[in-house]
Design a protein around this motif. Structure first.
Motif, PDB file in Angstrom:
ATOM      1  N   TYR A 206      -3.510   6.539   3.679  1.00 19.83           N
ATOM      2  CA  TYR A 206      -3.951   7.410   4.775  1.00 19.83           C
ATOM      3  C   TYR A 206      -4.643   6.588   5.867  1.00 19.83           C
ATOM      4  O   TYR A 206      -4.437   6.802   7.060  1.00 19.83           O
ATOM      5  N   ARG A 207      -5.453   5.618   5.440  1.00 21.23           N
ATOM      6  CA  ARG A 207      -6.157   4.789   6.418  1.00 21.23           C
ATOM      7  C   ARG A 207      -5.188   3.913   7.205  1.00 21.23           C
ATOM      8  O   ARG A 207      -5.454   3.559   8.348  1.00 21.23           O
ATOM      9  N   LEU A 208      -4.060   3.571   6.589  1.00 23.21           N
ATOM     10  CA  LEU A 208      -3.083   2.736   7.294  1.00 23.21           C
ATOM     11  C   LEU A 208      -2.266   3.532   8.299  1.00 23.21           C
ATOM     12  O   LEU A 208      -2.008   3.057   9.394  1.00 23.21           O
ATOM     13  N   ASN A 209      -1.837   4.738   7.923  1.00 16.98           N
ATOM     14  CA  ASN A 209      -0.892   5.404   8.827  1.00 16.98           C
ATOM     15  C   ASN A 209      -1.204   6.859   9.142  1.00 16.98           C
ATOM     16  O   ASN A 209      -0.460   7.496   9.878  1.00 16.98           O
TER      17      ASN A 209
ATOM     18  N   TYR B 251      -1.273  12.132   2.343  1.00 14.66           N
ATOM     19  CA  TYR B 251      -2.014  11.177   1.505  1.00 14.66           C
ATOM     20  C   TYR B 251      -3.451  11.655   1.285  1.00 14.66           C
ATOM     21  O   TYR B 251      -4.005  11.562   0.194  1.00 14.66           O
ATOM     22  N   LEU B 252      -4.052  12.153   2.353  1.00 16.99           N
ATOM     23  CA  LEU B 252      -5.435  12.634   2.251  1.00 16.99           C
ATOM     24  C   LEU B 252      -5.507  13.887   1.377  1.00 16.99           C
ATOM     25  O   LEU B 252      -6.409  14.027   0.540  1.00 16.99           O
TER      26      LEU B 252
ATOM     27  N   ILE C  29       0.843  -1.205   0.000  1.00 15.50           N
ATOM     28  CA  ILE C  29       0.000   0.000   0.000  1.00 15.50           C
ATOM     29  C   ILE C  29       0.877   1.254   0.000  1.00 15.50           C
ATOM     30  O   ILE C  29       0.668   2.195  -0.770  1.00 15.50           O
ATOM     31  N   LYS C  30       1.878   1.262   0.858  1.00 16.25           N
ATOM     32  CA  LYS C  30       2.712   2.458   1.032  1.00 16.25           C
ATOM     33  C   LYS C  30       3.554   2.754  -0.207  1.00 16.25           C
ATOM     34  O   LYS C  30       3.683   3.910  -0.620  1.00 16.25           O
ATOM     35  N   THR C  31       4.115   1.713  -0.808  1.00 18.78           N
ATOM     36  CA  THR C  31       4.999   1.947  -1.962  1.00 18.78           C
ATOM     37  C   THR C  31       4.251   2.630  -3.100  1.00 18.78           C
ATOM     38  O   THR C  31       4.739   3.611  -3.685  1.00 18.78           O
ATOM     39  N   LEU C  32       3.058   2.133  -3.413  1.00 16.43           N
ATOM     40  CA  LEU C  32       2.281   2.745  -4.497  1.00 16.43           C
ATOM     41  C   LEU C  32       1.868   4.175  -4.129  1.00 16.43           C
ATOM     42  O   LEU C  32       2.020   5.111  -4.927  1.00 16.43           O
TER      43      LEU C  32
END
Ligand SMILES: [Ca+2]
Ligand SMILES: [Ca+2]
Length: 594
Positions: free
Chosen positions: A475-478, A483-484, A431-434
């Motif tokens: 954003y939902r992960l961290n 991101y938002l 998720i983070k890489t993309l």
């Protein structure tokens, strides 16, 4: 990355299709009236301030794009007045290669007071009027779902739900024929089967499983991730007021059709339910051609498996209202998975007598991964996780033909409920890489979007929104605010902060799409389009040029958009383009701090 257009056959055979369309008196006909206005608008759009024409939540990031004029500052005015509520400094000018414009950015994120506003920059016309309001996206989100209701097959749209867009029942599809390409021992060619309900795919009246896959999933994911947005939403559809959230009622309309597309004899799923040729520019009830179920394919069967596995868990809490449905969906998903593993490489091949959309896809590893992921999450059977081959599956912005990303979206959302076999670190890292790649583009972008020149392909607006969907997952992960904000920028983009100065959602914004390639909107005799549909958006391919009397205002990637019915390559609507609009408008409303 690029993905193949639905109308592969149409592009390859553009000459023969043009003559066909001319014979049908449909798509080839445009009124041509917008060509002069279009050219004028193009040169004008470069001298306009571009802003999200709906506006912002009080705590949203708030940006506008300003042409490269000598002014170094901007003002925010109360709409329709000269009353200044804020002033700020414009960024340095930068050139966006996608639009070939030199632009500056105005940041007025600190303004949080609800109201209607316009931006002012010396030497330029004031911007469109937009709002800051805590409910600014509510109507947009509702309309983007209601659009699916307006595209329902097999039901009369009554005035109490459809208003002036009421229409008679079209395409009951209770007697469709097995096409020779789909013949089997149990169902020989010409067998009559019933396959009612579902949504029309796009501007045409056909129904395609592959594209239903990502579309239906995206709506189900919106519900799984943000139920609070939908639980009390009233869409004024026939099912409003029953025990189900209206989003789930609307999604069920298509799921019930999808279930009929599975051959009960072996679990395989037909690729599409279609005419031989596209209908003319007529209303659904006037389209009376024979309909067929065409060829079972591995892609359709796996997309079906993924969606039914997802739906099985989403509808599980509604056992009282829909007894047996969740179990039926799970069983349908499992038998589809089994068929696909026995037939792992059956690619769609358009029969010679069929000319409708292909949704052809030769790369099936992503469909296998997605189906495995959803089956794993729903059944908690470790074997599905192993079959997913997670280490080999990378993440990418989803499209109908490339669904790896949907597997990671679902795994990330359900990460706390997964069994021990799941690699939590890998899920977070995918998720983070993309998202970080998209974020680095957003940081550097002159337009402050994560769209780049190469993203302007067929259906580019859905690309913008699917990018936002993937930023939302990070954003939902961290919880990292950038991101938002980058996701917000993508919503801003489709609502007007783009090089065409157009809000691409019908009925929303001061200057919005008026003439989508959508048969009911064109054939109903009502001047304005049915609201809530997002147009495909700019892309320089202009594959419809031979069918359009109207002239594209520009061939530059981010400006190559023609708001004319003839333009199926830039102005069609489609369920897989509306679905991420539903997702992203809900996500922004749910996640932006109050
Ligand atoms: Ca309902
Ligand atoms: Ca694929």
């Amino acid at each position: 990355m690029s993905f193949p257009p639905k109308y592969l056959a149409r592009i390859i055979a553009v000459v023969s299709l043009s003559s066909l369309l001319a014979a049908c008196g449909n798509d080839g006909n445009s009124n041509g009236s917008s060509s002069v206005a279009g050219a004028a608008n193009s040169s004008a759009s470069s001298s306009l301030i571009k802003v999200n024409q709906l506006g912002f939540l009080p705590e949203s990031s708030k940006l506008a794009v300003v042409p490269d004029v000598p002014a170094t500052s901007f003002k925010l005015l109360k709409a329709g007045t000269a009353i200044e509520v804020f002033s700020g400094t414009l960024s340095a000018a930068k050139v966006w290669d996608a639009s070939r414009e030199s632009v500056k950015v105005a940041d007025f994120s600190s303004v949080k007071t609800p109201g209607d506003y316009q931006l002012h920059v010396d030497g330029l016309a004031n911007s469109h009027v937009f709002s800051i309001a805590p409910d600014v996206y509510n109507a947009l989100n509702a309309a983007s779902i209601k659009a699916f209701y307006f595209n329902r097959s097999g039901v009369e749209l009554l005035p109490e739900f459809a208003g002036k867009f009421a229409r008679p029942l079209g395409h009951a599809d209770t007697q469709v024929l097995i096409h020779p390409s789909a013949a089997s021992d149990a169902r020989p060619s010409g067998t009559v089967v019933s396959s009612p309900k579902g949504w029309y795919d796009a501007g045409d009246y056909n129904k395609y499983i592959v594209n239903s896959g990502i579309s239906t999933y995206t709506l189900l994911a919106a519900y799984e991730h943000f139920p609070e947005i939908f639980n009390n939403q009233n869409l004024t559809i026939p099912e409003s007021g029953n025990a189900l959230p209206d989003l789930l009622d609307e999604t069920l309309w298509n799921l019930e059709w999808m279930l009929t597309m599975q051959d009960p004899n072996d679990g395989g799923v037909y690729h599409k339910l279609t005419n031989e040729n596209f209908d003319g520019t007529i209303m659904p009830h006037e389209a009376l051609r024979e309909r067929y179920l065409v060829q079972k394919t591995t892609a359709a069967t796996l997309d079906f498996a993924a969606v039914m596995a997802t739906a099985s868990r989403v509808f599980a809490p509604y056992e009282t209202q829909l007894p047996g449905l969740s179990a039926k969906m799970r069983k349908a998903a499992e038998s589809a998975w089994e068929w696909a593993n026995i037939h792992p490489a059956i690619v769609y091949k358009q029969p010679s007598d069929v000319r409708t959309g292909e949704y052809g896809d030769k790369t099936l590893s992503d469909e296998f991964a997605w189906a495995a992921a959803e089956l794993y999450i729903t059944t908690r059977v470790d074997g599905y996780y192993t079959a997913l081959k997670p280490v080999d599956v990378f993440n990418s912005v989803p499209s109908w033909g490339n669904v790896n990303g949907l597997a990671w979206v679902s795994l990330a959302h359900h990460r706390a409920q997964l069994t021990n076999v799941a690699d939590q670190t890998l899920i977070a890292s995918r998720i983070k890489t993309l998202a970080d790649n998209l974020l680095s583009t957003w940081y550097a972008s002159p337009y402050k979007v994560s769209m780049e020149k190469h993203d302007f392909v067929w259906g580019s607006n859905s690309g913008a929104l699917n990018q936002a969907m993937m930023l939302v997952q990070a954003y939902r992960l961290n919880g990292k605010r950038d991101y938002l904000d980058a996701a917000q920028a993508q919503l801003d983009y489709v609502l007007g902060r783009n090089a065409t100065d157009t809000s691409f959602v019908t009925g929303f914004g001061e200057k919005s799409t008026l003439h989508p390639h959508h048969r009911p909107s064109e054939a109903d005799g009502i001047p304005e389009p049915i609201p809530g549909f997002i147009a495909g958006g700019p892309q320089p391919g202009q594959q419809d040029k031979a069918d359009c009397k109207a002239v594209y205002p520009s061939s530059v990637a981010a400006k190559s958009y023609l708001d004319n019915y003839c333009s199926y390559a830039s102005n069609e609507i489609a369920i897989n383009w509306n679905a991420p609009l539903v997702y992203v408008s809900a996500a922004i409303a749910a996640l932006t701090p109050k």
